[in-house]
Design a protein around this motif. Sequence first.
Motif, PDB file in Angstrom:
ATOM      1  N   THR A 167     -11.760  -1.383  -0.111  1.00  0.00           N
ATOM      2  CA  THR A 167     -11.794  -2.821  -0.377  1.00  0.00           C
ATOM      3  C   THR A 167     -10.427  -3.415  -0.059  1.00  0.00           C
ATOM      4  N   TYR A 168     -10.433  -4.707   0.207  1.00  0.00           N
ATOM      5  CA  TYR A 168      -9.183  -5.404   0.492  1.00  0.00           C
ATOM      6  C   TYR A 168      -8.264  -5.395  -0.728  1.00  0.00           C
ATOM      7  N   ARG A 169      -8.850  -5.540  -1.904  1.00  0.00           N
ATOM      8  CA  ARG A 169      -8.029  -5.560  -3.135  1.00  0.00           C
ATOM      9  C   ARG A 169      -7.283  -4.240  -3.296  1.00  0.00           C
ATOM     10  N   LYS A 170      -8.002  -3.150  -3.195  1.00  0.00           N
ATOM     11  CA  LYS A 170      -7.364  -1.841  -3.348  1.00  0.00           C
ATOM     12  C   LYS A 170      -6.299  -1.643  -2.259  1.00  0.00           C
ATOM     13  N   TYR A 171      -6.618  -2.023  -1.051  1.00  0.00           N
ATOM     14  CA  TYR A 171      -5.679  -1.874   0.061  1.00  0.00           C
ATOM     15  C   TYR A 171      -4.404  -2.691  -0.204  1.00  0.00           C
TER      16      TYR A 171
END
Length: 182
Positions: free
Chosen positions: A19-23
């Motif tokens: 996910t973009y958040r985790k990245y």
Amino acid sequence: MCDKMDADDLLEAKVYVGTYRKYNEGSLFGKWLTLSDYSDKEEFYEACNELHSDEDDPELMFQDWEYIPKGLIGESWISESVFELIEQVDDIKEFDAFMAFLDFSSYSLEDEELGYLLSKFNDCYQGKYNTEEDYAYEYVDNCYELPEFVEGYFDYEKFANTLFMTDYYFDDDTKAVFNRNY
């Protein structure tokens, strides 16, 4: 991403889903998901969301992929066409030639119905030959009744050059011949 592939490769198509958040938080947490495990795009997205159920509304990020035809996936999207192609791959007798057809023609799996593309492929696919000249031999044999003594004088190489400069296409990788006038 893979340019040349066969049917077995497509059945092994997979995507690394994060996910973009985790990245953005410095985490590459995700998992490789094999597309043939899912019947369609909706089922695939459900599995992706379940994988990242620790986020309220995960913004999926496809960080890497293998054996997916070009133009059918991006960092934040995947085409339904991938799943349709996987579903019908066993019915496409010359899958590598079909992929070569898509490369040389102006057709796209993303822009056209798969059934239409298969029909166009079947209309123009002539078979596989070791060389352009091999196709020319068969073409002459099927279309003309040359007297035996003329065959020794017939220039198959020049005839092949003419055929492939105008009406036919030879794919070096797959050895497939296509009629351009489909």
